[in-house]
Design a protein around this motif. Sequence first.
Motif, PDB file in Angstrom:
ATOM      1  N   THR A 431      47.117 -59.123  63.834  1.00  0.00           N
ATOM      2  CA  THR A 431      47.218 -57.942  62.965  1.00  0.00           C
ATOM      3  C   THR A 431      46.026 -57.851  62.024  1.00  0.00           C
ATOM      4  O   THR A 431      45.491 -56.759  61.768  1.00  0.00           O
ATOM      5  N   ASP A 432      45.582 -58.990  61.507  1.00  0.00           N
ATOM      6  CA  ASP A 432      44.461 -59.010  60.561  1.00  0.00           C
ATOM      7  C   ASP A 432      43.150 -58.576  61.204  1.00  0.00           C
ATOM      8  O   ASP A 432      42.201 -58.211  60.501  1.00  0.00           O
ATOM      9  N   ASP A 433      43.081 -58.614  62.532  1.00  0.00           N
ATOM     10  CA  ASP A 433      41.845 -58.201  63.209  1.00  0.00           C
ATOM     11  C   ASP A 433      41.632 -56.695  63.137  1.00  0.00           C
ATOM     12  O   ASP A 433      40.508 -56.211  63.311  1.00  0.00           O
ATOM     13  N   LYS A 434      42.717 -55.934  62.924  1.00  0.00           N
ATOM     14  CA  LYS A 434      42.651 -54.477  62.759  1.00  0.00           C
ATOM     15  C   LYS A 434      42.025 -53.775  63.966  1.00  0.00           C
ATOM     16  O   LYS A 434      41.259 -52.824  63.826  1.00  0.00           O
ATOM     17  N   ILE A 435      42.354 -54.264  65.148  1.00  0.00           N
ATOM     18  CA  ILE A 435      41.869 -53.656  66.391  1.00  0.00           C
ATOM     19  C   ILE A 435      42.998 -52.840  67.002  1.00  0.00           C
ATOM     20  O   ILE A 435      44.073 -53.366  67.298  1.00  0.00           O
ATOM     21  N   GLU A 436      42.756 -51.550  67.189  1.00  0.00           N
ATOM     22  CA  GLU A 436      43.782 -50.674  67.752  1.00  0.00           C
ATOM     23  C   GLU A 436      43.892 -50.868  69.257  1.00  0.00           C
ATOM     24  O   GLU A 436      42.886 -50.965  69.966  1.00  0.00           O
ATOM     25  N   SER A 438      45.653 -49.262  72.797  1.00  0.00           N
ATOM     26  CA  SER A 438      46.198 -48.017  73.340  1.00  0.00           C
ATOM     27  C   SER A 438      47.550 -48.256  73.986  1.00  0.00           C
ATOM     28  O   SER A 438      47.985 -49.393  74.184  1.00  0.00           O
ATOM     29  N   ASN A 439      48.214 -47.150  74.353  1.00  0.00           N
ATOM     30  CA  ASN A 439      49.508 -47.277  75.036  1.00  0.00           C
ATOM     31  C   ASN A 439      49.345 -47.759  76.474  1.00  0.00           C
ATOM     32  O   ASN A 439      50.328 -47.993  77.165  1.00  0.00           O
ATOM     33  N   ARG A 440      48.101 -47.916  76.936  1.00  0.00           N
ATOM     34  CA  ARG A 440      47.828 -48.478  78.265  1.00  0.00           C
ATOM     35  C   ARG A 440      47.482 -49.964  78.185  1.00  0.00           C
ATOM     36  O   ARG A 440      47.019 -50.562  79.148  1.00  0.00           O
ATOM     37  N   SER A 441      47.685 -50.532  76.979  1.00  0.00           N
ATOM     38  CA  SER A 441      47.370 -51.951  76.737  1.00  0.00           C
ATOM     39  C   SER A 441      45.892 -52.236  76.930  1.00  0.00           C
ATOM     40  O   SER A 441      45.487 -53.266  77.499  1.00  0.00           O
ATOM     41  N   THR A 442      45.069 -51.314  76.464  1.00  0.00           N
ATOM     42  CA  THR A 442      43.623 -51.509  76.429  1.00  0.00           C
ATOM     43  C   THR A 442      43.152 -51.355  74.992  1.00  0.00           C
ATOM     44  O   THR A 442      43.845 -50.775  74.155  1.00  0.00           O
ATOM     45  N   ILE A 443      41.963 -51.856  74.700  1.00  0.00           N
ATOM     46  CA  ILE A 443      41.402 -51.732  73.356  1.00  0.00           C
ATOM     47  C   ILE A 443      40.810 -50.340  73.182  1.00  0.00           C
ATOM     48  O   ILE A 443      40.104 -49.833  74.058  1.00  0.00           O
ATOM     49  N   VAL A 444      41.089 -49.715  72.054  1.00  0.00           N
ATOM     50  CA  VAL A 444      40.542 -48.396  71.743  1.00  0.00           C
ATOM     51  C   VAL A 444      39.124 -48.573  71.207  1.00  0.00           C
ATOM     52  O   VAL A 444      38.895 -49.348  70.271  1.00  0.00           O
ATOM     53  N   ALA A 445      38.162 -47.877  71.812  1.00  0.00           N
ATOM     54  CA  ALA A 445      36.763 -47.978  71.392  1.00  0.00           C
ATOM     55  C   ALA A 445      36.122 -46.602  71.421  1.00  0.00           C
ATOM     56  O   ALA A 445      36.485 -45.744  72.228  1.00  0.00           O
ATOM     57  N   ASP A 446      35.149 -46.388  70.537  1.00  0.00           N
ATOM     58  CA  ASP A 446      34.423 -45.123  70.482  1.00  0.00           C
ATOM     59  C   ASP A 446      33.667 -44.899  71.794  1.00  0.00           C
ATOM     60  O   ASP A 446      33.032 -45.824  72.330  1.00  0.00           O
ATOM     61  N   ALA A 447      33.736 -43.690  72.308  1.00  0.00           N
ATOM     62  CA  ALA A 447      33.148 -43.395  73.617  1.00  0.00           C
ATOM     63  C   ALA A 447      31.636 -43.574  73.640  1.00  0.00           C
ATOM     64  O   ALA A 447      31.064 -43.942  74.672  1.00  0.00           O
ATOM     65  N   ASP A 448      30.962 -43.321  72.524  1.00  0.00           N
ATOM     66  CA  ASP A 448      29.501 -43.395  72.492  1.00  0.00           C
ATOM     67  C   ASP A 448      28.984 -44.787  72.133  1.00  0.00           C
ATOM     68  O   ASP A 448      28.036 -45.281  72.745  1.00  0.00           O
ATOM     69  N   ALA A 451      32.378 -48.977  69.568  1.00  0.00           N
ATOM     70  CA  ALA A 451      32.894 -49.639  68.375  1.00  0.00           C
ATOM     71  C   ALA A 451      34.412 -49.551  68.361  1.00  0.00           C
ATOM     72  O   ALA A 451      34.987 -48.504  68.659  1.00  0.00           O
ATOM     73  N   THR A 452      35.069 -50.656  68.035  1.00  0.00           N
ATOM     74  CA  THR A 452      36.516 -50.640  67.889  1.00  0.00           C
ATOM     75  C   THR A 452      36.863 -50.171  66.476  1.00  0.00           C
ATOM     76  O   THR A 452      35.986 -49.823  65.682  1.00  0.00           O
ATOM     77  N   THR A 453      38.133 -50.194  66.150  1.00  0.00           N
ATOM     78  CA  THR A 453      38.566 -49.797  64.810  1.00  0.00           C
ATOM     79  C   THR A 453      38.312 -50.889  63.779  1.00  0.00           C
ATOM     80  O   THR A 453      38.547 -50.674  62.591  1.00  0.00           O
ATOM     81  N   SER A 454      37.832 -52.037  64.215  1.00  0.00           N
ATOM     82  CA  SER A 454      37.479 -53.121  63.295  1.00  0.00           C
ATOM     83  C   SER A 454      35.966 -53.175  63.149  1.00  0.00           C
ATOM     84  O   SER A 454      35.257 -53.380  64.144  1.00  0.00           O
ATOM     85  N   PRO A 455      35.425 -52.984  61.941  1.00  0.00           N
ATOM     86  CA  PRO A 455      33.969 -52.954  61.756  1.00  0.00           C
ATOM     87  C   PRO A 455      33.288 -54.203  62.310  1.00  0.00           C
ATOM     88  O   PRO A 455      33.731 -55.329  62.070  1.00  0.00           O
ATOM     89  N   GLY A 456      32.226 -53.975  63.079  1.00  0.00           N
ATOM     90  CA  GLY A 456      31.446 -55.078  63.624  1.00  0.00           C
ATOM     91  C   GLY A 456      31.953 -55.602  64.952  1.00  0.00           C
ATOM     92  O   GLY A 456      31.313 -56.457  65.563  1.00  0.00           O
ATOM     93  N   ILE A 457      33.100 -55.106  65.423  1.00  0.00           N
ATOM     94  CA  ILE A 457      33.650 -55.556  66.700  1.00  0.00           C
ATOM     95  C   ILE A 457      33.575 -54.413  67.706  1.00  0.00           C
ATOM     96  O   ILE A 457      34.046 -53.305  67.438  1.00  0.00           O
TER      97      ILE A 457
END
Length: 672
Positions: A431-436, A438-448, A451-457
């Motif tokens: 939880t502390d990692d703050k990485i979102e 998805s409902n498909r059990s994949t990590i959410v990342a910016d398309a361009d 970047a994940t929802t956790s800065p620097g990751i």
Amino acid sequence: MKLLDNGKPASKYQVEVIDTEYYQRQISCQNACPVRTDARGYVNAVADGDYETGYIQARQPNPFTSICGRVCAAHCEKACRRGNIDAPIAIRALKRFLCETHGVEAMSHLPLVRGTKDETGTALLSAQTLSNASTIESFGQLSREKTDRGEVGEIKVAVIGAGPSGLTAAHDLALLGYKVTVFETSSVVGGMVMLGIPEFRMQRDLLKAEIKEILDLGVELRTNTRLGSNITLSGLKEQGFKAIFLGIGAHKDTSLDLEGRELDGVIPAVDFLLNVNMGYRVDLGDSVSVIGGGDVAIDAARVASRLGEVYGQLASGDLVTATDTARAALRLGARDVHIVYRGTREEMRATKEEVEGALEEGTIIHNSLTPVRIIGEDGKVTGLETVVTRSDYDSQGRRTLVPVPGSEAVIKCTSVILATGQGSDLSFINTDDKIEISNRSTIVADADTLATTSPGIYAGGDVVYGPRTIIEAVADGHRAARGIDSYLRGGQGEVIRRGWLREVSDNDLPTPGFLDTPRANPGKISLERRTGVSEVEQVYDKADAVEQAERCLKCNIQTVFNSDLCILCGGCVDVCPQSCYKMVSLDKIQGDDSLDAAVMDKYGVSLEDFQQGSELPGQGTAMIKDETRCVRCGLCAKRCPTQAITMQSFWFEDELSSSESVEKTQEGAGSK
């Protein structure tokens, strides 16, 4: 303005105004490639006998060029315009030809860094050119970037996962001067490329050589290090890593939850492949049913046929893991292998070449079978029950499988390998990692930027998008490296595209009679020589490579119009052997805002006003062209009496720019 409806009768022609983006899209092979490899460039270099330049162009955006010359999904070939005429250019096979000449497998392998220039003045690199998801960066720019970076080598970046996405990110970040460490769970480097692809398609030593080139850039590798147990994300940050890229792949089985799955002899395909390719013995018994399909399923059948032991029926499939799985099973002594696929032959994702190869080796392919349950006795697998299905489609093209009553049957087998799904193990995320997720059990990342929802990751490849092709994973590695670099410099990197045209001579146009040359694939070793580790597909000799390369339509060459010189004589329409051109009044065309702006600029009246009845000065005529038909023969330019049409070659270059300094980067990275 170009015709977009392939010449089909229409009340109005959908057209667009030409710009740089339009010209780029016409080079369809390059535009379709996830890393924008200049396939047209290296194919034409082969035709010209300039193999060194061709290899440089193939290698610039892809650190796994030699691997892709053998097992790439070849998005470029699927998009090739020559396929609209007869068959696409054999782009992947021509890449392998170049790699056999100058790649890591060649005695004359080019040195890692050497600056040269092509005829347009564009700088070239043999191997160490930094690439991004859009295109190639030049050697000159890379040198300027490094000059501006100061002590960037003190900035530490962690890459988790030594598959194609992680290693590509490490490759680019090392070229940018960062101190990169790659952490890999396994003792083996290369991810599913190393552990999932059978050796008859790709020699292991070849992948090892390309990985070595990446590590030789100064990348540190730590194997047998699992994220979540040996290391954690928070722990890496405490160790001074300013950015982290997650390229962990999808090694977790998510196959069908069939009745009987708990029986002894049911094996997830991912686990099976990993164990076999790492040298562990797996006892499958005499008869194996693989649920899944595609190219991997076809591979399995081809192993069976070369052993002369195909007894049973094969139904093909649509997941890459399945064929490799069945193929490896046969190496372990299974006499009878079935691959069950629920769709039709047309719905198979297996390539035509792989299917044909399986058929010539004695494979029998049956489609439209869906597994119902796994049957067992005394806790062990004895068979797989199936039912014949047909595919029904709704108005949106969505498929529904409908079982055929009374078609149930049982395939007798001693093992069942499940190859219908795989995902990523995300148990390391706290939880502390703050990485979102998805409902498909994949990590959410910016398309361009990835970047994940956790800065620097950052994250890419299978862990974000699900199972990817090798070249798509490479593209993700490029994007992540670019995003990480921008983040660490405290700025926002911007990709700037520059395009230009230059006139070409008749010698630059396609060779006369090139349309008469059919596609000819590279040869294959004879059936009796096809063992478990022998590469089946061979490489072109020079004469065949040149002949196949000369089939290229040279889509970078464009017919450029000067409307001020055009007298609407219709000569180009009459002379065109492919019926590319039409002259139509403006009330017969429609398009976006750029079309309206072009009409307004030319006539001072909007296209909408004209089509509603306003009069236009002059004839108000548009010359439109169906780009899908054009073969770049140049007859229109020769026929034009006013030189309103010229043949010109389009070139483009993308550059990654940022005004931020490394000093600001180091300060910013430490505070984020």
